[in-house]
Design a protein around this motif. Structure first.
Motif, PDB file in Angstrom:
ATOM      1  N   PRO A 252      -4.962   2.831 -15.003  1.00  0.00           N
ATOM      2  CA  PRO A 252      -3.962   2.233 -15.896  1.00  0.00           C
ATOM      3  C   PRO A 252      -2.698   1.756 -15.201  1.00  0.00           C
ATOM      4  N   ALA A 253      -2.810   1.152 -14.039  1.00  0.00           N
ATOM      5  CA  ALA A 253      -1.626   0.630 -13.341  1.00  0.00           C
ATOM      6  C   ALA A 253      -2.075  -0.389 -12.307  1.00  0.00           C
ATOM      7  N   GLN A 254      -1.105  -1.015 -11.689  1.00  0.00           N
ATOM      8  CA  GLN A 254      -1.338  -1.982 -10.612  1.00  0.00           C
ATOM      9  C   GLN A 254      -0.629  -1.462  -9.375  1.00  0.00           C
ATOM     10  N   GLY A 255      -1.044  -1.827  -8.191  1.00  0.00           N
ATOM     11  CA  GLY A 255      -0.226  -1.551  -7.010  1.00  0.00           C
ATOM     12  C   GLY A 255      -0.878  -0.619  -6.012  1.00  0.00           C
ATOM     13  N   ALA A 256      -0.121   0.365  -5.522  1.00  0.00           N
ATOM     14  CA  ALA A 256      -0.580   1.203  -4.417  1.00  0.00           C
ATOM     15  C   ALA A 256      -1.479   2.335  -4.921  1.00  0.00           C
ATOM     16  N   PHE A 257      -2.696   1.982  -5.318  1.00  0.00           N
ATOM     17  CA  PHE A 257      -3.674   2.954  -5.810  1.00  0.00           C
ATOM     18  C   PHE A 257      -5.014   2.628  -5.160  1.00  0.00           C
ATOM     19  N   THR A 258      -5.128   2.969  -3.893  1.00  0.00           N
ATOM     20  CA  THR A 258      -6.291   2.605  -3.084  1.00  0.00           C
ATOM     21  C   THR A 258      -7.613   2.970  -3.775  1.00  0.00           C
TER      22      THR A 258
END
Ligand code: PEP
Length: 251
Positions: free
Chosen positions: A68-74
């Motif tokens: 449930p998010a965008q960005g730094a979540f490898t």
């Protein structure tokens, strides 16, 4: 009034070539499955090629999961990227995610919100384990999963949400819930939606059944008044059986 949905969840199966071969089988068979919404949830790697292959067909694509998010979540995938790859929907709260990956009701609720905010549809899976059913906890568990999953969701957004009742003991076991057991649970879910939102939301929300659905048992399930379709795992892996299920009610 509620268009039936037949959705195939391929889980962690099928290479890109295998997915494309399936699409070639499915496309010509579709005209014979009129008035049914067909959704496929392939592995992420096959999404964009399938979107292209199914471009002029009525088959819709769904993600099997999201973060449930965008960005730094490898290693994760967001609703935005799923939409970009051709998805119109995302499966959220599948029992394999809850059990194998420890997803909580609160986390699932964040996903429900993120998917809706992206303008996509949610297929929210709920269901009891065998032990919970034996302990007469089925309705309590369904209510708890619905309350948590739908926290903060308004009635208008429910137009883009499908509930999938998937008893955990029936998933991948060959042990389908009887039509009566499934109908009883679906009725409970619809009554919950009427109380939690309003009757119109309950009447228009599609509630689909999942758990060892096959060409042999689909007709009995679809004959139930509160069963609006199926989420199919194992039997969605072969195009022949998936097409037969999508053509339920016909010989
Ligand atoms: C599922 O995983 O959602 C499912 C219903 O699987 P199966 O049809 O194999 O029981």
């Amino acid at each position: 009034m509620r268009t039936p949905i037949i959705a195939g969840n391929w889980k962690l199966n099928k290479t890109i070539d295998e997915a494309l071969a399936f699409a070639q089988d499915l496309k010509p068979a579709l005209s014979k499955a009129a008035n049914v919404e067909i959704i496929l949830a392939p592995p992420f790697t096959a999404l964009s090629v399938l979107a292209e292959a199914l471009n002029n067909s009525s088959v819709l694509l769904a993600g099997q999961n999201c973060y449930p998010a965008q960005g730094a979540f490898t290693g994760e995938i967001s609703p935005r990227l799923l939409r970009d790859a051709g998805c119109v929907a995302v499966i959220v709260g599948h029992s394999e995610r809850r059990q194998l990956f420890g997803e909580t009701g609160e986390f699932i609720n964040r996903k429900v919100k993120a998917v809706l905010e992206e303008g996509l549809r949610v297929i929210l899976c709920i269901g009891e384990t065998l032990q919970e059913r034996k302990d007469n906890q089925t309705f309590k568990i369904l209510e708890e999963q619905l309350r948590k999953g739908l926290a903060g969701i308004d009635g208008t957004s429910m137009a883009r949400l499908v509930v999938a009742y998937e008893p955990v003991w029936a998933i991948g076991t060959g042990q389908t819930a009887s039509s009566g057991q499934a109908q009883e649970a679906h009725r409970f879910i619809r009554d919950f939606l009427a109380t939690h939102f309003e009757q119109a939301v309950a009447d228009s929300t599609r509630i689909i059944y999942g758990g060892s659905v096959t060409p042999e048992n689909i007709d009995g399930l679809m004959a139930q008044p509160d069963i609006d379709g199926a989420l199919v795992g194992g039997a969605s892996l072969q195009s022949a059986s998936f097409i037969q299920i999508a053509r339920f009610g016909r010989v």
